[in-house]
Design an enzyme around this catalytic site. Structure first.
Site, PDB file in Angstrom:
ATOM      1  N   LYS A 157      -2.184  13.933   7.178  1.00  0.00           N
ATOM      2  CA  LYS A 157      -1.634  12.902   6.286  1.00  0.00           C
ATOM      3  C   LYS A 157      -2.713  12.408   5.297  1.00  0.00           C
ATOM      4  O   LYS A 157      -2.435  12.215   4.115  1.00  0.00           O
ATOM      5  CB  LYS A 157      -1.089  11.741   7.138  1.00  0.00           C
TER       6      LYS A 157
ATOM      7  N   LYS B 240      -6.333   2.208   1.155  1.00  0.00           N
ATOM      8  CA  LYS B 240      -6.574   2.341   2.604  1.00  0.00           C
ATOM      9  C   LYS B 240      -6.698   3.823   2.996  1.00  0.00           C
ATOM     10  O   LYS B 240      -7.620   4.213   3.704  1.00  0.00           O
ATOM     11  CB  LYS B 240      -5.416   1.680   3.363  1.00  0.00           C
TER      12      LYS B 240
HETATM   13  P1  NAP Z   1       5.079  -2.122   3.464  1.00  0.00           P
HETATM   14  O1  NAP Z   1       6.292  -2.124   2.629  1.00  0.00           O
HETATM   15  O2  NAP Z   1       3.873  -2.864   3.000  1.00  0.00           O
HETATM   16  O3  NAP Z   1       5.507  -2.644   4.924  1.00  0.00           O
HETATM   17  C1  NAP Z   1       4.530  -2.888   5.897  1.00  0.00           C
HETATM   18  C2  NAP Z   1       5.157  -3.325   7.204  1.00  0.00           C
HETATM   19  O4  NAP Z   1       4.084  -3.752   8.077  1.00  0.00           O
HETATM   20  C3  NAP Z   1       6.111  -4.513   7.082  1.00  0.00           C
HETATM   21  O5  NAP Z   1       7.102  -4.429   8.068  1.00  0.00           O
HETATM   22  C4  NAP Z   1       5.171  -5.681   7.387  1.00  0.00           C
HETATM   23  O6  NAP Z   1       5.818  -6.841   7.853  1.00  0.00           O
HETATM   24  C5  NAP Z   1       4.350  -5.104   8.493  1.00  0.00           C
HETATM   25  N1  NAP Z   1       3.098  -5.865   8.634  1.00  0.00           N
HETATM   26  C6  NAP Z   1       2.093  -5.957   7.748  1.00  0.00           C
HETATM   27  N2  NAP Z   1       1.117  -6.763   8.222  1.00  0.00           N
HETATM   28  C7  NAP Z   1       1.547  -7.202   9.442  1.00  0.00           C
HETATM   29  C8  NAP Z   1       0.994  -8.038  10.420  1.00  0.00           C
HETATM   30  N3  NAP Z   1      -0.219  -8.603  10.278  1.00  0.00           N
HETATM   31  N4  NAP Z   1       1.708  -8.258  11.548  1.00  0.00           N
HETATM   32  C9  NAP Z   1       2.929  -7.673  11.728  1.00  0.00           C
HETATM   33  N5  NAP Z   1       3.520  -6.862  10.824  1.00  0.00           N
HETATM   34  C10 NAP Z   1       2.816  -6.629   9.699  1.00  0.00           C
HETATM   35  O7  NAP Z   1       4.554  -0.650   3.768  1.00  0.00           O
HETATM   36  P2  NAP Z   1       5.364   0.724   3.681  1.00  0.00           P
HETATM   37  O8  NAP Z   1       5.307   1.209   2.280  1.00  0.00           O
HETATM   38  O9  NAP Z   1       6.642   0.594   4.387  1.00  0.00           O
HETATM   39  O10 NAP Z   1       4.354   1.657   4.508  1.00  0.00           O
HETATM   40  C11 NAP Z   1       4.243   1.576   5.916  1.00  0.00           C
HETATM   41  C12 NAP Z   1       3.244   2.623   6.373  1.00  0.00           C
HETATM   42  O11 NAP Z   1       3.683   3.922   5.937  1.00  0.00           O
HETATM   43  C13 NAP Z   1       1.839   2.459   5.795  1.00  0.00           C
HETATM   44  O12 NAP Z   1       0.902   2.881   6.743  1.00  0.00           O
HETATM   45  C14 NAP Z   1       1.835   3.391   4.598  1.00  0.00           C
HETATM   46  O13 NAP Z   1       0.535   3.837   4.279  1.00  0.00           O
HETATM   47  C15 NAP Z   1       2.705   4.519   5.112  1.00  0.00           C
HETATM   48  N6  NAP Z   1       3.444   5.272   4.103  1.00  0.00           N
HETATM   49  C16 NAP Z   1       4.031   4.663   3.042  1.00  0.00           C
HETATM   50  C17 NAP Z   1       4.718   5.433   2.106  1.00  0.00           C
HETATM   51  C18 NAP Z   1       5.367   4.819   0.894  1.00  0.00           C
HETATM   52  O14 NAP Z   1       5.648   5.552  -0.049  1.00  0.00           O
HETATM   53  N7  NAP Z   1       5.630   3.524   0.848  1.00  0.00           N
HETATM   54  C19 NAP Z   1       4.821   6.806   2.266  1.00  0.00           C
HETATM   55  C20 NAP Z   1       4.241   7.404   3.384  1.00  0.00           C
HETATM   56  C21 NAP Z   1       3.552   6.619   4.291  1.00  0.00           C
HETATM   57  P3  NAP Z   1       6.332  -7.955   6.799  1.00  0.00           P
HETATM   58  O15 NAP Z   1       7.670  -7.452   6.346  1.00  0.00           O
HETATM   59  O16 NAP Z   1       6.385  -9.191   7.592  1.00  0.00           O
HETATM   60  O17 NAP Z   1       5.319  -8.016   5.689  1.00  0.00           O
END
Ligand code: NAP
Length: 286
Positions: free
Chosen positions: A173, A241
């Site tokens: 990844k 990150k």
């Molecule tokens: P996101 O929209 O920023 O969502 C992050 C999630 O983590 C939310 O549910 C958030 O809760 C939770 N979170 C953050 N800080 C927290 C804390 N201190 N305690 C508890 N929960 C917490 O991120 P995302 O885009 O869905 O991505 C999630 C993961 O997948 C990441 O590792 C990212 O690198 C990876 N990813 C993302 C993509 C993309 O295109 N977006 C693609 C592949 C992989 P809240 O709702 O309360 O903030």
């Protein structure tokens, strides 16, 4: 065969559409998110709300996490009221968040200490593939654990690629996201260079996408560049990150250092919560 009872933690940009697809496919899914209002659309679609991580672990056979970063994932696993505090033998936890290979191996170790199975399953693809169920899922697991998870991955992705033990999928990844960072930096620099020399961004993007240099990601990001609007599909802070994790995992190639510095600068300029394509806004002023 009855479907596995699933628990899901992390309903951000990715988690929300992924759970929606599992519900549509007939899985029973209990959800838990720090910010409760993000649970609402899923509850309306039939998900159950869990009151705590422990409740989720106690009531589900397989628990999946899709959370921001290593620290958050570790807290959810091993915090005083985390998943493992309520774990019983034979359960499975699948982490789909992007974390370091070292963290994945660590999570595997602590799960095994509780007789819990662990699967390292980060994904390639952003919100649209998450909505369409066409993610590319990278799997690091034992063969038996992978078999159990296959029906879940079939719903979430167009393909699951088995790469080895937990930790190896996280390495894969980080590698693919390095290429993503290079692509987007290159796309931004190319469009800005062309614009400065009298080529409109419409024309330049057309040239890119019609030719051999166009690819999936240049096509996906074209509308946002044309509209100069970057609501987060993949937040820029998450790529910062991932590039940092790649460096920490030993990536020391000629381009990783300037690439990382470029995205860090954009984050410092306040673009961290924008989409990763907002790198073009940062570069525009340089
Ligand atoms: P996101 O929209 O920023 O969502 C992050 C999630 O983590 C939310 O549910 C958030 O809760 C939770 N979170 C953050 N800080 C927290 C804390 N201190 N305690 C508890 N929960 C917490 O991120 P995302 O885009 O869905 O991505 C999630 C993961 O997948 C990441 O590792 C990212 O690198 C990876 N990813 C993302 C993509 C993309 O295109 N977006 C693609 C592949 C992989 P809240 O709702 O309360 O903030």
């Amino acid at each position: 065969m009855s479907k596995l009872k699933l628990g899901w933690i992390g309903l951000g940009n990715m988690g929300n559409p992924m759970v929606m697809n599992l519900l549509k496919a007939g899985f029973e899914v209990s959800v838990f998110n720090r910010t409760k209002d993000k649970e609402a659309p899923l509850l309306a679609a039939g998900a159950k709300a869990a009151n705590s991580l422990q409740e989720l672990m106690e009531t589900c056979e397989v628990v999946l996490t899709m959370l921001s970063n290593d620290a958050v994932v570790k807290e959810v696993f091993e915090g005083p009221t985390g998943l493992l505090s309520a774990a019983s033998a034979g359960k499975t936890i699948i982490n789909m968040s992007t974390v370091s290979p070292e963290t994945s191996r660590y999570l595997n170790t602590i799960c095994n200490q509780h007789n819990v199975h662990f699967i390292d399953a980060p994904v390639s693809g952003s919100v649209k593939p998450a909505q369409d169920g066409t993610l590319v899922i990278l799997v690091g697991a034992s063969n038996d654990d992978y078999e159990l998870a296959k029906p879940i991955f079939e719903v979430l992705g167009k393909i699951a690629i088995y790469v080895g033990e937990p930790g190896v999928a996280s390495s894969a990844k980080l590698a693919i996201n390095y290429l993503l960072g290079l692509n987007l930096q290159g796309l931004a620099e190319t469009v800005l260079f062309a614009e400065k020399n009298g080529v409109s961004k419409e024309d330049m993007l057309n040239i890119i996408n019609q030719g051999a240099c166009g690819n999936g990601i240049t096509n996906i990001k074209t509308p946002s560049i044309l509209n100069d609007s970057y609501p987060a599909a993949f937040a820029l802070k998450h790529l910062v990150k991932d590039l940092r994790l790649a460096k920490e995992a030993g990536l020391d190639s000629p381009l990783i250092h300037p690439l990382y510095d470029s995205y860090v600068a954009a984050e410092k300029e306040g673009l961290g919560d924008q989409d990763v394509m907002a790198i073009i806004s940062s570069l525009k002023n340089k």
